[in-house]
Design an enzyme around this catalytic site. Structure first.
Site, PDB file in Angstrom:
ATOM      1  N   CYS A 100      -4.894   8.570   9.783  1.00  0.00           N
ATOM      2  CA  CYS A 100      -5.241   7.974  11.067  1.00  0.00           C
ATOM      3  C   CYS A 100      -4.935   8.932  12.214  1.00  0.00           C
ATOM      4  O   CYS A 100      -4.052   9.778  12.132  1.00  0.00           O
ATOM      5  CB  CYS A 100      -4.446   6.686  11.280  1.00  0.00           C
ATOM      6  SG  CYS A 100      -4.960   5.321  10.234  1.00  0.00           S
ATOM      7  N   ARG A 108      -8.550   0.337   4.719  1.00  0.00           N
ATOM      8  CA  ARG A 108      -7.555   1.218   4.137  1.00  0.00           C
ATOM      9  C   ARG A 108      -6.243   0.486   3.875  1.00  0.00           C
ATOM     10  O   ARG A 108      -5.434   0.948   3.062  1.00  0.00           O
ATOM     11  CB  ARG A 108      -7.294   2.417   5.057  1.00  0.00           C
ATOM     12  CG  ARG A 108      -8.481   3.360   5.226  1.00  0.00           C
ATOM     13  CD  ARG A 108      -8.136   4.552   6.109  1.00  0.00           C
ATOM     14  NE  ARG A 108      -6.889   5.166   5.655  1.00  0.00           N
ATOM     15  CZ  ARG A 108      -5.836   5.381   6.442  1.00  0.00           C
ATOM     16  NH1 ARG A 108      -5.850   5.030   7.694  1.00  0.00           N
ATOM     17  NH2 ARG A 108      -4.751   5.943   5.944  1.00  0.00           N
ATOM     18  N   ASP A 160       6.714  20.009   7.903  1.00  0.00           N
ATOM     19  CA  ASP A 160       7.838  20.939   7.910  1.00  0.00           C
ATOM     20  C   ASP A 160       9.050  20.393   7.159  1.00  0.00           C
ATOM     21  O   ASP A 160       9.746  21.132   6.458  1.00  0.00           O
ATOM     22  CB  ASP A 160       8.213  21.344   9.342  1.00  0.00           C
ATOM     23  CG  ASP A 160       8.431  20.144  10.261  1.00  0.00           C
ATOM     24  OD1 ASP A 160       8.017  19.033   9.900  1.00  0.00           O
ATOM     25  OD2 ASP A 160       9.012  20.340  11.344  1.00  0.00           O
ATOM     26  N   LEU A 161       9.311  19.086   7.265  1.00  0.00           N
ATOM     27  CA  LEU A 161      10.460  18.523   6.568  1.00  0.00           C
ATOM     28  C   LEU A 161      10.236  18.475   5.059  1.00  0.00           C
ATOM     29  O   LEU A 161      11.174  18.674   4.279  1.00  0.00           O
ATOM     30  CB  LEU A 161      10.768  17.131   7.102  1.00  0.00           C
ATOM     31  CG  LEU A 161      11.208  17.064   8.567  1.00  0.00           C
ATOM     32  CD1 LEU A 161      11.468  15.630   8.985  1.00  0.00           C
ATOM     33  CD2 LEU A 161      12.455  17.912   8.805  1.00  0.00           C
ATOM     34  N   ASP A 217       4.622   0.479  12.185  1.00  0.00           N
ATOM     35  CA  ASP A 217       3.359  -0.061  11.675  1.00  0.00           C
ATOM     36  C   ASP A 217       3.120  -1.511  12.080  1.00  0.00           C
ATOM     37  O   ASP A 217       2.079  -2.082  11.741  1.00  0.00           O
ATOM     38  CB  ASP A 217       3.292   0.073  10.153  1.00  0.00           C
ATOM     39  CG  ASP A 217       2.890   1.470   9.708  1.00  0.00           C
ATOM     40  OD1 ASP A 217       2.444   2.251  10.562  1.00  0.00           O
ATOM     41  OD2 ASP A 217       3.028   1.778   8.517  1.00  0.00           O
ATOM     42  N   ARG A 256      -3.099  10.917   4.562  1.00  0.00           N
ATOM     43  CA  ARG A 256      -1.902  11.754   4.670  1.00  0.00           C
ATOM     44  C   ARG A 256      -0.988  11.649   3.456  1.00  0.00           C
ATOM     45  O   ARG A 256      -0.272  12.587   3.128  1.00  0.00           O
ATOM     46  CB  ARG A 256      -1.132  11.413   5.944  1.00  0.00           C
ATOM     47  CG  ARG A 256      -0.429  10.056   5.916  1.00  0.00           C
ATOM     48  CD  ARG A 256       0.284   9.791   7.223  1.00  0.00           C
ATOM     49  NE  ARG A 256       1.076   8.578   7.188  1.00  0.00           N
ATOM     50  CZ  ARG A 256       0.623   7.370   7.428  1.00  0.00           C
ATOM     51  NH1 ARG A 256      -0.649   7.206   7.697  1.00  0.00           N
ATOM     52  NH2 ARG A 256       1.413   6.313   7.389  1.00  0.00           N
ATOM     53  N   ARG A 287       1.186  14.877  11.981  1.00  0.00           N
ATOM     54  CA  ARG A 287       1.932  14.543  10.771  1.00  0.00           C
ATOM     55  C   ARG A 287       2.427  15.845  10.147  1.00  0.00           C
ATOM     56  O   ARG A 287       1.955  16.259   9.104  1.00  0.00           O
ATOM     57  CB  ARG A 287       1.056  13.787   9.770  1.00  0.00           C
ATOM     58  CG  ARG A 287       0.348  12.566  10.336  1.00  0.00           C
ATOM     59  CD  ARG A 287       1.352  11.507  10.789  1.00  0.00           C
ATOM     60  NE  ARG A 287       0.664  10.326  11.280  1.00  0.00           N
ATOM     61  CZ  ARG A 287       0.372   9.273  10.530  1.00  0.00           C
ATOM     62  NH1 ARG A 287       0.683   9.253   9.265  1.00  0.00           N
ATOM     63  NH2 ARG A 287      -0.244   8.232  11.052  1.00  0.00           N
ATOM     64  N   PRO A 288       3.351  16.549  10.800  1.00  0.00           N
ATOM     65  CA  PRO A 288       3.775  17.842  10.281  1.00  0.00           C
ATOM     66  C   PRO A 288       4.467  17.712   8.939  1.00  0.00           C
ATOM     67  O   PRO A 288       5.123  16.711   8.644  1.00  0.00           O
ATOM     68  CB  PRO A 288       4.741  18.357  11.352  1.00  0.00           C
ATOM     69  CG  PRO A 288       5.238  17.128  12.033  1.00  0.00           C
ATOM     70  CD  PRO A 288       4.098  16.166  12.015  1.00  0.00           C
ATOM     71  N   ILE A 302       8.280   6.741  16.953  1.00  0.00           N
ATOM     72  CA  ILE A 302       7.949   7.382  15.678  1.00  0.00           C
ATOM     73  C   ILE A 302       6.729   8.294  15.805  1.00  0.00           C
ATOM     74  O   ILE A 302       6.765   9.462  15.405  1.00  0.00           O
ATOM     75  CB  ILE A 302       7.696   6.322  14.580  1.00  0.00           C
ATOM     76  CG1 ILE A 302       8.859   5.320  14.525  1.00  0.00           C
ATOM     77  CG2 ILE A 302       7.493   6.997  13.237  1.00  0.00           C
ATOM     78  CD1 ILE A 302      10.191   5.912  14.175  1.00  0.00           C
ATOM     79  N   LYS A 336       0.828  -1.201   0.000  1.00  0.00           N
ATOM     80  CA  LYS A 336       0.000   0.000   0.000  1.00  0.00           C
ATOM     81  C   LYS A 336       0.870   1.262   0.000  1.00  0.00           C
ATOM     82  O   LYS A 336       0.688   2.163  -0.830  1.00  0.00           O
ATOM     83  CB  LYS A 336      -0.912   0.022   1.224  1.00  0.00           C
ATOM     84  CG  LYS A 336      -1.730   1.312   1.367  1.00  0.00           C
ATOM     85  CD  LYS A 336      -2.525   1.343   2.653  1.00  0.00           C
ATOM     86  CE  LYS A 336      -1.700   1.829   3.801  1.00  0.00           C
ATOM     87  NZ  LYS A 336      -2.089   3.136   4.328  1.00  0.00           N
ATOM     88  N   ASN A 337       1.814   1.337   0.945  1.00  0.00           N
ATOM     89  CA  ASN A 337       2.616   2.557   1.074  1.00  0.00           C
ATOM     90  C   ASN A 337       3.496   2.791  -0.140  1.00  0.00           C
ATOM     91  O   ASN A 337       3.766   3.945  -0.511  1.00  0.00           O
ATOM     92  CB  ASN A 337       3.459   2.500   2.352  1.00  0.00           C
ATOM     93  CG  ASN A 337       2.612   2.631   3.601  1.00  0.00           C
ATOM     94  OD1 ASN A 337       1.478   3.111   3.556  1.00  0.00           O
ATOM     95  ND2 ASN A 337       3.147   2.195   4.730  1.00  0.00           N
TER      96      ASN A 337
END
Length: 421
Positions: free
Chosen positions: A118, A400, A126-127, A308, A94, A123-124, A330, A22-23
């Site tokens: 989720c 999902r 900024d990076l 995960d 996301r 989940r910033p 994480i 999926k990812n």
């Protein structure tokens, strides 16, 4: 709303095919934005998140065709692209923010909503923004959207990530393929999904070196072309189904599984007393009936223990002899499955980012509620070993990330069914 009913106490035997990741697929799909020629992805998983990404790409002007029972995705991003990724789609997942880098690289502009997903912590972005700014993008956060421009195109640069970020590495890697000059990404993520993306981009004509290491070098090219690429096997699905015979007992072969995808996880699983063996077709996991042993787990970026798989591992350790410690490094808020496991008789004490799990002799079936994708499957795993019936509510999270879960487990002897709500 659907729920999953599990009747525990049945040992497992048989084979489970592992789907495409999926990812990885969610990362490869936005790569289609980098060229006007078709990108065809084979071994695509049939999941709601994949459909969400397809809807997002279609909203940006792509044509997305699902072939061979949705196992093949043909994506064509023609000349007339829309550069606005709307909140109503992006908020659902996301990974939607991965269209930002490709849009800036090809179109020189992008307006992308901040993402959802989720409820397992912030989940910033900024990076992501830092990396793209290093390539010359001008970015501004306004009204819940990232507004980006790259007048004259992106330019190669050096990106020094202060911490490892899979999503940020993916966004910058895609953007750098069309940037003028050389881009060096330091402290890059090393996950198999990153390697898969780099290989796909290379098949499209990109010049990339160093994927799978902490430094990736990209020499920008004028344009990319179409390609056909096979999505890698899903290491999180693989690890999840490895835990099924481990917690329920029995022996199951995971077709298409490769140990290198889950090496640190497989090592921990073996420390509990479970056997993991290579086969010609994948991996075989066997538990001979002896009680599991407690182990300590610390989640880390790849090649460490995957975050995960933390929830699923916790379900296993509720039955291990002794006390296990699980440290989550994480994501914050990723122990929300613990109170639901307590309802089944587990002994878990959570303090900040660490959970102490004291193994019990048995779990008892109970009504429980899924809070996120991985939590949902951890409760199903617990239900496989519990006495009596376990009903897992709110399993829309499950859909999902897991394809045909009831069928795959049921084919190995699990007593599991979906209750339509």
């Amino acid at each position: 709303m659907d729920s999953i009913l599990v009747k525990g106490g049945q040992t497992l035997s048989g084979q489970i095919p592992i789907s495409g990741a999926k990812n990885a697929c969610l990362t490869l799909m936005p790569a289609a934005l980098l060229t006007s020629e078709p990108l065809t992805l084979t071994n695509a998983p049939r999941l709601s998140d994949i459909r969400t990404m397809a809807s997002l790409l279609e909203s940006l002007g792509c044509e997305v065709a699902s072939l061979q029972h949705r196992r093949v995705l043909a994506i064509s991003a023609g000349a007339d692209l829309n550069h606005i990724a709307d909140y109503e789609i992006v908020r659902r997942m996301r990974a939607s923010n991965l269209v930002l880098g490709p849009l800036l690289a090809r179109e020189g502009r992008a307006v992308v909503s901040l993402p959802g997903g989720c409820a397992i912590g912030a989940r910033p972005m900024d990076l992501h923004l830092m990396g793209l700014e290093a390539l010359g993008a001008k970015l501004e956060l306004k009204d819940g959207y990232v507004h980006g421009t790259a007048n004259g195109g992106l330019k190669g640069g050096t990106v020094d990530f202060p911490i490892v970020s899979v999503g940020a590495t993916e966004n910058v890697l895609m953007a750098a393929t069309l940037a003028k000059g050389t881009t060096v990404i330091n402290n890059a993520a090393r996950e198999p999904e990153i390697v898969d993306l780099a290989r796909c981009l290379r098949a499209m004509g990109a010049q990339i070196e160093g994927e799978g290491t902490s430094t990736i070098t990209v020499q920008g090219v004028e344009s990319l072309h179409g390609a056909t690429y096979q999505v890698v096997s899903d290491r999180i699905e693989l690890g999840t189904y490895m835990l099924a015979p481990a917690i329920a007992g029995g022996s199951v072969e995971l077709l298409g599984g490769r140990r290198e995808l889950v090496a640190s996880f497989a090592d921990k699983l073996e420390q509990t007393g479970v056997t993991v063996e290579d086969t010609d077709a994948g991996l075989r996991v066997t538990r001979n009936g002896e009680r599991l042993r407690a182990v300590d787990v610390r989640t880390e970026p790849f090649p460490g223990f995957p975050t995960d798989l933390q929830a699923q591992m916790m379900a296993l350790l509720t039955l291990a002899e002794g006390t296990s410690a699980l440290e989550e490094t994480i994501f914050e808020n990723r122990f929300m499955h613990a109170p639901e496991l307590l309802r089944m008789g587990a002994k878990i004490d959570v303090h900040g980012g660490t959970a102490k799990v004291e193994g019990v002799e048995r779990l008892t079936g109970a009504p429980v509620m899924a809070t996120d994708l991985r939590a949902s499957v951890s409760l199903i795993l617990a239900g496989l070993a519990a006495e009596g019936e376990t009903t897992v509510a709110r399993v829309y999270h499950l859909d999902r990330g897991y394809e045909r879960l009831e069928e795959k487990l049921g084919g190995c002897g699990a007593r599991i069914e979906r209750i339509k709500g």
